[in-house]
Scaffold this active site. Structure first.
Site, PDB file in Angstrom:
ATOM      1  N   GLY A 263      14.222   4.602 -39.966  1.00  0.00           N
ATOM      2  CA  GLY A 263      14.780   4.078 -41.212  1.00  0.00           C
ATOM      3  C   GLY A 263      13.971   2.935 -41.781  1.00  0.00           C
ATOM      4  CG  MET A 265       9.369  -2.284 -37.856  1.00  0.00           C
ATOM      5  SD  MET A 265      10.390  -2.173 -36.359  1.00  0.00           S
ATOM      6  CE  MET A 265      10.068  -3.765 -35.635  1.00  0.00           C
ATOM      7  CD  GLU A 266      13.388  -5.135 -36.075  1.00  0.00           C
ATOM      8  OE1 GLU A 266      13.468  -4.018 -36.626  1.00  0.00           O
ATOM      9  OE2 GLU A 266      13.615  -5.311 -34.860  1.00  0.00           O
ATOM     10  CG  HIS A 299      19.868  -2.889 -39.243  1.00  0.00           C
ATOM     11  ND1 HIS A 299      20.829  -2.712 -38.278  1.00  0.00           N
ATOM     12  CD2 HIS A 299      18.684  -2.800 -38.596  1.00  0.00           C
ATOM     13  CE1 HIS A 299      20.265  -2.536 -37.111  1.00  0.00           C
ATOM     14  NE2 HIS A 299      18.946  -2.578 -37.268  1.00  0.00           N
ATOM     15  CD  GLU A 300      15.450  -2.689 -40.470  1.00  0.00           C
ATOM     16  OE1 GLU A 300      14.929  -3.387 -39.584  1.00  0.00           O
ATOM     17  OE2 GLU A 300      16.019  -1.592 -40.214  1.00  0.00           O
ATOM     18  CD  GLU A 322      17.538  -2.460 -33.175  1.00  0.00           C
ATOM     19  OE1 GLU A 322      18.347  -2.444 -34.118  1.00  0.00           O
ATOM     20  OE2 GLU A 322      16.324  -2.713 -33.334  1.00  0.00           O
TER      21      GLU A 322
HETATM   22  N1  TRP Z   1      13.830  -1.806 -34.964  1.00  0.00           N
HETATM   23  C1  TRP Z   1      14.021  -0.893 -36.063  1.00  0.00           C
HETATM   24  C2  TRP Z   1      15.436  -1.081 -36.564  1.00  0.00           C
HETATM   25  O1  TRP Z   1      16.374  -0.936 -35.864  1.00  0.00           O
HETATM   26  C3  TRP Z   1      13.869   0.544 -35.761  1.00  0.00           C
HETATM   27  C4  TRP Z   1      12.649   1.037 -35.092  1.00  0.00           C
HETATM   28  C5  TRP Z   1      12.368   1.017 -33.794  1.00  0.00           C
HETATM   29  C6  TRP Z   1      11.637   1.791 -35.665  1.00  0.00           C
HETATM   30  N2  TRP Z   1      11.248   1.741 -33.517  1.00  0.00           N
HETATM   31  C7  TRP Z   1      10.792   2.225 -34.634  1.00  0.00           C
HETATM   32  C8  TRP Z   1      11.365   2.155 -36.954  1.00  0.00           C
HETATM   33  C9  TRP Z   1       9.713   3.064 -34.882  1.00  0.00           C
HETATM   34  C10 TRP Z   1      10.286   2.970 -37.187  1.00  0.00           C
HETATM   35  C11 TRP Z   1       9.465   3.441 -36.169  1.00  0.00           C
HETATM   36  O2  TRP Z   1      15.661  -1.418 -37.660  1.00  0.00           O
HETATM   37 ZN    ZN Z   2      17.522  -2.587 -35.831  1.00  0.00          ZN
END
Ligand code: TRP
Ligand code: ZN
Length: 890
Positions: A263, A265-266, A299-300, A322
């Site tokens: 979805g 990435m933070e 969320h991010e 998470e």
């Molecule tokens: N940490 C991200 C979230 O929860 C998600 C995430 C973890 C992610 N690994 C990833 C996104 C690999 C893209 C690809 O918001």
């Molecule tokens: Zn997350």
């Protein structure tokens, strides 16, 4: 490469590294097929660890040079991805130069190309695909990054933190230098070098600082970013008001990219998003899309504190960030919905959000917890960490945080959060640290037993039974808990389970609750704390036998087993004061009817069920959004897990009959509802309007399923006259899920209108992949899926396309996927093998579609087993797919 026999990584083996990194200076010479990365790290000895070499990880890198304090290193050992370097002293500078090929990187992990631009994805272990580094979250370093690229193709150069320098270079190239003031683990590193434009806003934070917010997209998408920006601003305000947490940077950037595994990435100060969760305008995005954008942006953003400022010591602690961040985004969305709904609608709006979350948990997490991949929210081992970004870690993890919130109360929870940040800001910590601090902030509140939620897998069952004593007006409720065995975990300990309970009197009103020993009745909903294997609660002062309403608001992630006859379910559907339980009563009743019809093809729909359904539908006092939830059948994946043994074909046949009967018997009501739910005026994203549109679209679905001529004509009119995507797509979905002769024509019209819009085409793919067969003579859906794979807009390299077409077919269309001839399973294996070579993360997600095959009827098991075995035996299997398929066959 690991195989299914690869040693798994154990949580218990955690050891701090002998050397950490204090600062890192990165230089990128960006070229599509040959990018050179120069990495200068100041490595410092870790006083908390035993002596040892500097450990770096690197994967798929061509190493050009390696020096320690400018010299060739004394001794270097290499085993697989691990590089060990002997070094003396306390502080040394390690410099590594590597060459990588972003264009050839189809995994979308590390540095890759999307539509000509450079993007990175480093969580969990992608940074080691960029350079050699102690790529673990417990190494937090300060980053300085210089990007150098072609000015024409990559006019925009972004990385984490603040822009400190930029300029021209010879040969049409330019550069930018970024400095991130906050130490961070490598998984939060990001860079973007692409042809993008920014939508900007300046806002003031709670302490009065001006901050620049930017949403970067391709120029053609500038008209779809306002909602994402609004969502960001709302998230900032909410975190300030709710948790006193402020943005800590002068600039916060969001970048949208079309090729992305998940979805969003933070990355610190530079969130990277799948376009699906940024771009929204009325003509292309549905109400649900708007809602998703809002919650993923939140969320991010919330990760900036829960994840980035305080991060995870190791990947086993993933739920620390998470689960907590999902809980935060759920609360945020509920608050936003409540605010928009106004005072009278707030409670219902919150409940509808909660119902949504429960639906996701039941559809995705319960099956996971009942299968070969079952794991505690804090796993004890893994073969491939990418396989553990699961519904359990995220959604069940959020439920565990919610239970803490319930047990400690909002204030106690907030105090715990404050203490958490005061102790651990800037550190990499564990789930134990979090729970301990929650206890400490609440006068030593005993959370020892609560920790079992972190260490035990499986969905607990709570069996409830009641004993009415007319003689003394008491009602004794007995709650017994048990958790079924999961792989590798047989004996389960009792958990702390908060059971929010109410008692409904014969008049349909809640009774004030007075527990034995209390001097007077209290509120009508009370949280009972179940801690033993079995416990009784005696309520007194009642005048008539009550009907229990348990697990109100879904107060714990458990399966409630309660013997209720049809009449009682109908009673709760009509009267339960808790909207979640009222919804749940309708779901239980529908489940009972659907499973009975699946078991006996001659069984009909009971008249009492139709009456109960009709009463809910016609209850205009109820929020339309709530009615849409309560009148939608339980998800097919959830029902399949409730069916023993699972028979997808029999279930599908039953659901077709059930939908048709509901459509036919209630046709007049559906038609008038659809009429009454018209939303006047131009589109706005508003929960009130969205609820009306959802109910109208549901009405169309039932009418179309039943082949109701008036309903089909209405759907066609709505399709043609729609002024927004929610109505247009709702009408299209109804028509496609019918035998209407115009099915193909409306699909073609939709395609023609949106042929150049990748995100809308994803909906078009998904709708066809998810289509049921309403006409026994129609071709199987598989034929259509195969044909669509050849469509010019489809690509196995784009995760959104794979999820839309293949993901929908494998995971959301069991009645077609599990065709008796096994054709779906063969196709599944072909696609998993093809994807494995391109993108192991995406392949593993698809591979998981068959993991619960042992729950299926024997007739399907042989066909599935042989395809699982074929995948497992295929050459060059990634650790990602090997783990999933290996565990499925264990
Ligand atoms: N940490 C991200 C979230 O929860 C998600 C995430 C973890 C992610 N690994 C990833 C996104 C690999 C893209 C690809 O918001
Ligand atoms: Zn997350």
């Amino acid at each position: 490469m690991k195989t299914e026999h690869a040693p798994s990584i154990q949580r218990a083996d955690y050891q701090p590294l002998a050397w950490k990194v204090e600062t890192v200076d990165l230089h990128f010479r960006l070229e599509p097929e040959s990018t050179v990365v120069t990495n200068r790290m100041l490595c410092v000895r870790n006083r908390e660890a035993e002596a040892g070499p500097i450990r770096l990880w690197g994967e798929d890198l061509e190493r050009l040079s390696l020096t320690v304090d400018g010299q060739a290193p004394q001794a270097v050992r290499e085993q697989g991805a691990l590089l060990e370097i002997e070094a003396d002293g306390e502080r040394v500078v390690v410099e590594v130069q590597t060459r990588i090929n972003p264009k050839a990187n189809t995994t979308l992990s590390g540095l890759y190309l999307s539509n000509g631009g450079f993007f990175t994805q480093c969580e969990a272990e992608g940074f080691r695909r960029i350079t050699c580094f102690p790529d673990r979250p417990d190494v937090m370093a300060r980053f300085t990054v210089t990007l150098e690229a072609d000015r024409k193709t990559c006019p925009v150069l972004l990385s984490n933190g603040n822009l400190v320098e930029q300029g021209e270079l010879p040969g049409g190239r330019h550069y930018a230098k970024w400095e991130d003031p906050f130490p961070k683990p490598s998984y939060l590193f990001a860079l973007v070098a692409a042809d993008l434009v920014a939508y900007e806003r300046t806002v003031e934070t709670m302490s009065g600082r001006e901050v620049l917010l930017q949403v970067w997209v391709e120029a053609g998408n500038l008209d779809r970013v306002e909602h994402a920006m609004d969502s960001l601003v709302h998230s900032m305000r909410w975190d300030e008001e709710t948790f006193g947490l402020e943005l800590d940077l002068d600039r916060f950037m969001i970048v949208a990219v079309a090729d992305f595994n998940m979805g969003a990435m933070e990355n610190k100060g530079l969130n990277i998003f799948n376009t699906k969760f940024i771009l929204a305008k009325p003509d292309t995005a549905t109400d649900v899309d708007y809602e998703n954008v809002e919650s993923v942006v939140a969320h991010e953003y919330f990760h900036n504190w829960t994840g980035n400022r305080v991060t995870c010591r190791d990947w086993f602690q993933l739920t620390l960030k998470e689960g907590l961040t999902v809980f935060r985004d759920q609360q945020f969305s509920a608050d936003m919905l409540a605010r928009a709904a106004g005072a009278e609608g707030a409670a219902s709006a919150c409940a509808v959000k909660r119902i949504d979350d429960v639906r996701v948990l039941r559809a995705a997490q319960f099956p996971e917890d009942a299968g070969p991949m079952a794991h505690p929210i804090r796993p004890d081992s893994y073969q491939e960490i990418n396989n553990f970004y699961t519904a359990t870690v995220y959604e069940k993890g959020a439920e565990v945080i919610r239970m803490l919130h319930t047990l400690l109360g909002p204030e106690g929870f907030r105090n715990g959060m404050d203490l958490y940040f005061s102790y651990f800001d800037g550190q990499a910590v564990t789930c134990d640290d979090f729970v301990e601090v929650m206890s400490e902030a609440n006068n030593g509140f005993d959370l020892d037993q609560f920790m079992h939620w972190y260490s035990q897998a499986g969905t607990p069952r709570v069996k409830a039974s009641g004993q009415w004593n007319a003689a003394d007006g008491s009602y004794t409720l007995t709650l017994a808990q048990s958790t079924p065995a999961t792989p590798g975990e047989h004996a389960k300990l009792p958990l702390v389970i908060p059971v929010a309970a109410g008692l409904i009197g014969p008049d349909g009103r809640d009774c004030p609750l007075q527990l034995e020993g209390e001097s007077q009745p209290g509120p009508t909903t009370r949280v009972l704390k179940l801690t033993e294997a079995s416990q009784s609660f005696r309520f007194v002062g009642l005048t008539a036998e009550p009907v229990p309403s348990l697990l109100r608001g879904f107060s714990a992630p458990v399966i409630l087993e309660l013997d209720e006859d049809d009449a009682r379910l109908a009673f709760r559907m009509a009267h339960d004061a808790d909207p979640c339980n009222r919804w749940d009563a309708a779901q239980r009743y529908a489940e009972r009817v659907a499973l009975a019809m699946a078991a006996d093809p001659s069984a009909g729909v009971p008249a009492a069920f139709l009456d109960a359904f009709r009463a809910l539908l016609g209850n205009a006092a109820l929020d339309p959004a709530f009615r849409a939830q309560a009148l939608a059948l339980p998800g097919e994946a959830y029902l399949l897990e409730r069916m023993k043994p699972a028979d997808p074909l029999a279930l599908r046949a039953a659901l077709v009959r059930l939908m048709r009967t509901l459509g036919t018997s209630l046709a007049a009501e559906w038609l008038s509802t659809c009429e009454a739910m018209q939303v006047p005026g131009p589109y706005r994203y508003h929960p009130g309007d969205a609820g009306r549109r959802a109910l109208a679209n549901l009405a169309l679905r039932y009418l179309a399923a039943a082949g109701n001529a008036e309903g089909l004509a209405l759907a066609q009119r709505r399709f043609e006259g729609a002024t927004n995507m929610t109505e247009r797509f709702g009408a299209l979905a109804a028509l496609v899920q019918s035998t209407h002769p115009a099915r193909e024509a409306v699909l073609a019209a939709f395609h023609a209108r949106y042929r150049d819009d990748a995100l809308v085409l994803d909906k078009w793919f998904a709708l066809q992949a998810g289509a049921w067969r309403w006409d026994a003579a129609a071709a199987p859906t598989l034929a259509r899926v195969k044909a669509l794979m050849a469509d010019a807009a489809f690509s196995l390299s784009n995760p959104n396309k794979v999820y839309a077409l293949l993901g929908t077919y494998f995971r959301a269309n069991p009645g077609e996927f599990h065709a008796a001839d096994g054709s779906g399973h063969v196709f599944w294996a072909d696609q998993v093998i093809a994807l494995n070579a391109k993108n192991p993360q995406v392949a593993a997600r698809m591979a998981r579609a068959l993991e619960n095959w042992r729950h299926f009827v024997p007739a399907l098991q042989a066909s599935i087993r042989s395809q699982l075995e074929r995948v497992l035996a295929s050459p060059d299997l990634s650790p990602d797919v090997a783990e999933v398929v290996g565990k499925a066959l264990d």
